[in-house]
Design a protein around this motif. Structure first.
Motif, PDB file in Angstrom:
ATOM      1  N   ILE A   2       0.832  -1.224  -0.004  1.00  0.00           N
ATOM      2  CA  ILE A   2      -0.097  -0.026  -0.001  1.00  0.00           C
ATOM      3  C   ILE A   2       0.824   1.092  -0.092  1.00  0.00           C
ATOM      4  N   THR A   3       0.750   1.975  -0.841  1.00  0.00           N
ATOM      5  CA  THR A   3       1.684   3.031  -1.339  1.00  0.00           C
ATOM      6  C   THR A   3       0.727   4.397  -1.119  1.00  0.00           C
ATOM      7  N   ALA A   4       0.992   5.483  -0.340  1.00  0.00           N
ATOM      8  CA  ALA A   4       0.215   6.801  -0.338  1.00  0.00           C
ATOM      9  C   ALA A   4       1.222   7.813  -0.774  1.00  0.00           C
ATOM     10  N   LYS A   5       0.929   8.473  -1.931  1.00  0.00           N
ATOM     11  CA  LYS A   5       1.613   9.687  -2.448  1.00  0.00           C
ATOM     12  C   LYS A   5       1.140  11.039  -2.085  1.00  0.00           C
ATOM     13  N   SER A   6       1.712  11.899  -1.397  1.00  0.00           N
ATOM     14  CA  SER A   6       1.313  13.252  -1.405  1.00  0.00           C
ATOM     15  C   SER A   6      -0.121  13.251  -0.942  1.00  0.00           C
ATOM     16  N   VAL A   7      -0.485  12.621  -0.141  1.00  0.00           N
ATOM     17  CA  VAL A   7      -2.068  12.625   0.228  1.00  0.00           C
ATOM     18  C   VAL A   7      -2.426  13.693   1.076  1.00  0.00           C
ATOM     19  N   SER A   8      -3.361  14.457   0.914  1.00  0.00           N
ATOM     20  CA  SER A   8      -3.910  15.477   2.022  1.00  0.00           C
ATOM     21  C   SER A   8      -5.333  15.338   1.860  1.00  0.00           C
ATOM     22  N   LYS A   9      -5.876  15.895   3.047  1.00  0.00           N
ATOM     23  CA  LYS A   9      -7.392  16.081   3.397  1.00  0.00           C
ATOM     24  C   LYS A   9      -7.682  16.985   4.329  1.00  0.00           C
ATOM     25  N   SER A  10      -8.823  18.061   3.980  1.00  0.00           N
ATOM     26  CA  SER A  10      -8.967  18.684   5.087  1.00  0.00           C
ATOM     27  C   SER A  10     -10.603  18.673   4.888  1.00  0.00           C
ATOM     28  N   TYR A  11     -10.970  19.159   6.239  1.00  0.00           N
ATOM     29  CA  TYR A  11     -12.223  19.089   6.556  1.00  0.00           C
ATOM     30  C   TYR A  11     -12.745  20.652   6.875  1.00  0.00           C
ATOM     31  N   GLY A  12     -13.346  21.273   5.936  1.00  0.00           N
ATOM     32  CA  GLY A  12     -13.733  22.658   6.140  1.00  0.00           C
ATOM     33  C   GLY A  12     -12.153  23.239   6.175  1.00  0.00           C
ATOM     34  N   ASP A  13     -11.656  24.183   7.388  1.00  0.00           N
ATOM     35  CA  ASP A  13     -10.528  24.726   7.162  1.00  0.00           C
ATOM     36  C   ASP A  13      -9.281  23.826   8.030  1.00  0.00           C
ATOM     37  N   ALA A  14      -9.796  22.684   8.639  1.00  0.00           N
ATOM     38  CA  ALA A  14      -9.062  21.882   9.266  1.00  0.00           C
ATOM     39  C   ALA A  14      -7.936  20.980   8.209  1.00  0.00           C
ATOM     40  N   LEU A  15      -6.839  21.044   8.229  1.00  0.00           N
ATOM     41  CA  LEU A  15      -5.826  20.244   7.487  1.00  0.00           C
ATOM     42  C   LEU A  15      -5.928  18.819   8.283  1.00  0.00           C
ATOM     43  N   VAL A  51     -13.165   7.547   2.060  1.00  0.00           N
ATOM     44  CA  VAL A  51     -13.234   8.997   1.937  1.00  0.00           C
ATOM     45  C   VAL A  51     -12.268   9.502   0.914  1.00  0.00           C
ATOM     46  N   GLY A  52     -12.702  10.425   0.078  1.00  0.00           N
ATOM     47  CA  GLY A  52     -12.097  10.945  -0.971  1.00  0.00           C
ATOM     48  C   GLY A  52     -10.848  11.865  -0.636  1.00  0.00           C
ATOM     49  N   MET A  53      -9.852  12.105  -1.469  1.00  0.00           N
ATOM     50  CA  MET A  53      -8.657  12.667  -0.675  1.00  0.00           C
ATOM     51  C   MET A  53      -8.522  14.083  -1.562  1.00  0.00           C
ATOM     52  N   ASP A  54      -8.050  14.948  -1.258  1.00  0.00           N
ATOM     53  CA  ASP A  54      -7.992  16.554  -1.959  1.00  0.00           C
ATOM     54  C   ASP A  54      -6.964  16.409  -2.683  1.00  0.00           C
ATOM     55  N   ALA A  55      -5.746  15.823  -2.520  1.00  0.00           N
ATOM     56  CA  ALA A  55      -4.672  15.799  -3.243  1.00  0.00           C
ATOM     57  C   ALA A  55      -3.746  14.285  -3.127  1.00  0.00           C
ATOM     58  N   GLY A  56      -3.274  13.995  -4.148  1.00  0.00           N
ATOM     59  CA  GLY A  56      -2.429  12.857  -4.018  1.00  0.00           C
ATOM     60  C   GLY A  56      -3.076  11.563  -4.387  1.00  0.00           C
ATOM     61  N   HIS A  57      -2.294  10.561  -4.255  1.00  0.00           N
ATOM     62  CA  HIS A  57      -3.024   9.329  -4.541  1.00  0.00           C
ATOM     63  C   HIS A  57      -2.603   8.099  -3.900  1.00  0.00           C
ATOM     64  N   VAL A  58      -3.445   6.911  -3.759  1.00  0.00           N
ATOM     65  CA  VAL A  58      -2.927   5.770  -2.862  1.00  0.00           C
ATOM     66  C   VAL A  58      -3.093   4.767  -3.892  1.00  0.00           C
ATOM     67  N   THR A  59      -2.214   3.904  -3.933  1.00  0.00           N
ATOM     68  CA  THR A  59      -2.176   2.371  -4.714  1.00  0.00           C
ATOM     69  C   THR A  59      -2.023   1.337  -3.880  1.00  0.00           C
TER      70      THR A  59
END
Lengths: 252, 325
Positions: A2-15, A51-59
């Protein structure tokens, strides 16, 4: 893998997850630990495509979790969350049979029946297979869900705080069960845990998160140390070695 | 599937389904034959139309309610409690309000009906997408939103109806005045075709219903294409509700009644049992109830009242018992 690359997620303003890049080793138990709000469950949920991610990807084994058909992923990756409140009334056998859904699309074959029987047997649920889930104790119900996940026959299993609401006996047997499943079936199990002693005792690998980032990762010997834990939890934690294992004392 | 109760030769769902099937068949026969006078061909074709309408309504409401509850993972909300049939009235009213009464009178009834169904499905799509596809929401919040939407749609319709000129209002009222006694049979074949089309669509994804009932995380884990499947089901639910409301007008608690009764009788939540049982119960309640009221008690007004009364009781019972989990 499982590889995550530059994954980001925020809820509203909270990163919540901040540009995380990590590769989780194949096989064995990997625990994700960290203080509340560190983004552990969110990271796990993104890996599980809940949950969807705002940036990056997971393989997963090179398959991107967002673009790969859900059906194909379901044969490689299973998720079990703790809050399994279901409205439908089902028997244990019905529930475990759903584990074969990625293969049979609701029409179980002979081969599926073999998988179901094997999973029921592995968890000692054969005698209870005709019982309805609401007639079982909490521990038994938990085992029924585990049987479903085993039946799904995936290389990867993601567990979100599987020990919540379990007493010590059931919590310990749950962790033993996954350790055995890793050994018996060569699975890769990723677990979000709060209790660092469980992480220390049962994990092959520990990933520590803090404020949405990975702050440390390594074997239990590398992570369960007073200095490392201070970085993670901001807290003085006494670590003792008992019978070759590390135990944390964080009670004052 | 192993038997839940050992010892009996038939499983409980099989017995329940067989019993309900017999009851439904008896209701249909009684409805068609009791108190018939004069030419059989006239009686059969006249009553046959109403029978078909009642069965379509029973089917549409039962299926839409069960699937709506599956998708939203609760036992209390139904499309009508979410203010859905109020939406239909609003659509009808808006057509008259914005396009004029002649649209209702002059337009081909089929085109009109199809447009309304499409409009309603579209609205429902937007509404449901917003409500059910994002993060999980509290059931109580959803009930509250549903009630607020229902009131909002009704008030908006009432407002527009007040502002309408009396002639247009007359036309509108005529279009909205459908009930169990006064089934709008002009739309019967169109409704039948729509329901058949919906059934076909649902049939193709029927394998995912049970898995969806496990909840969103588990359904995704098991490989259901969640957003697509859920939106398909909710759109089909919207069409079914539109059809039933067009035929007999709004009924709030009927769906809840048959869905809850079906599950209680069966003791299991598998859709291959619950769906047919709910439909059969719906037929027994509507066709049988209408026959009893018309032939035995010979008064013609009360079926919807009785159904709503019983359904309302079930609703209160479910909330008090805490099935809202």
């Amino acid at each position: 893998m499982i590889t995550a690359k530059s994954v980001s997620k925020s809820y509203g303003d909270a990163l919540v997850v901040d540009d995380v890049t990590i590769t989780l080793p194949a096989r064995g138990i990997t625990s994700i630990i960290g203080p509340n709000g560190a983004g552990k469950s969110t990271l796990l949920s993104m890996m599980a495509r809940l949950v969807g991610m705002d940036a990056g990807h997971v393989t997963i084994d090179g398959l991107d979790v967002v673009t790969t058909p859900s059906e194909a992923l379901a044969r490689r990756l299973a998720i079990l969350r703790q809050d399994n409140h279901m409205t439908a009334r089902l028997t244990v056998h019905d529930l475990v049979t759903f584990g074969r859904y990625p293969y049979s699309r609701g029409r179980p074959t002979e081969e599926d029946a073999v998988h179901v029987a094997r999973a029921l047997d592995y968890l000692g649920l054969t005698d209870l297979s005709g019982r309805f889930l609401d007639e079982l104790s909490g521990g038994q119900r938990q085992r029924a869900f585990v049987a479903m996940v085993l039946c799904q026959d995936t290389d990867y299993v993601l567990l979100d705080e599987p020990l919540n609401n379990l007493d010590m006996k059931h919590a310990a047997s749950m962790m033993r069960l996954w350790r055995d499943a890793c050994r018996d079936f060569g699975k890769t199990v990723v677990i979000v845990l709060h209790d660092i002693n469980f992480a220390s005792w049962y994990s092959d690998h520990i990933v520590a998160m803090r404020q949405g980032r990975i702050c440390r990762q390594g074997t239990p010997d590398e992570i369960i140390r007073t200095d490392a834990l201070r970085d993670i939890y901001d807290m003085q934690i006494d670590v003792r070695e008992i019978g070759g294992r590390r135990v944390c004392l964080f009670y004052e | 599937m192993p038997e839940a109760s050992s010892g009996s030769r038939f499983s409980r769902p099989a017995i329940v389904l067989a019993g309900l099937g017999l009851l439904a068949a008896a209701s249909v026969v009684a409805f068609m034959t009791l108190g018939a006078r004069g030419s059989w061909s006239f009686v059969l074709s006249f009553r046959g139309q109403r029978l078909l309408a009642l069965i379509l309504v029973a089917y549409a409401i039962a299926v839409s309610t069960v699937l709506f509850q599956t998708v939203t993972n609760n036992r209390i909300l139904t499309p009508s409690i979410m203010g859905f049939d109020a939406l239909y009235v609003l659509v009808q009213t808006s057509v008259v309000f914005f396009l004029g009464a002649h649209m209702l009178v002059l337009a081909d009834p089929y085109t009109r009906f199809l447009t309304e169904v499409a409009l309603m499905a579209g609205f429902a799509w937007v509404l449901f997408r917003w409500l059910f596809l994002g993060e999980e929401r509290s059931l109580y919040l959803l009930i509250l939103i549903g009630i607020v939407f229902g009131i909002f749609f009704r008030s908006l319709s009432a407002f527009m109806q007040r502002v309408l000129d009396p002639n247009a209002f007359q036309v509108l009222q005529d279009a909205l005045f459908a009930s169990f006694q006064n089934v709008d049979t002009t739309l019967l074949w169109m409704s039948f075709a729509l329901v058949a089309a919906v059934t076909l669509v649902l049939w193709r994804i029927a394998h995912s219903f049970d898995v969806l009932a496990l909840g969103r995380p588990q359904a995704i884990s098991l490989g259901v294409d969640y957003p697509k499947t859920v939106m398909t089901i909710l759109t089909m639910v919207a069409v079914l509700v539109a059809v039933s409301t067009a035929l007999v007008g709004p009924i709030t608690f009927f769906g809840l009644l048959v869905a809850s009764l079906a599950r209680a009788l069966l003791g299991t939540g598998l859709h291959r049992h619950v769906l047919p049982a709910a439909v059969l119960l719906g037929i027994v309640a509507l066709v049988g109830g209408q026959t009893v009221l018309e032939r035995v008690f010979s008064f013609n007004t009360a079926l919807s009242i009785i159904v709503e009364f019983l359904g309302g009781l079930v609703f209160i019972f479910l909330i008090v018992r805490g099935a809202a989990r």
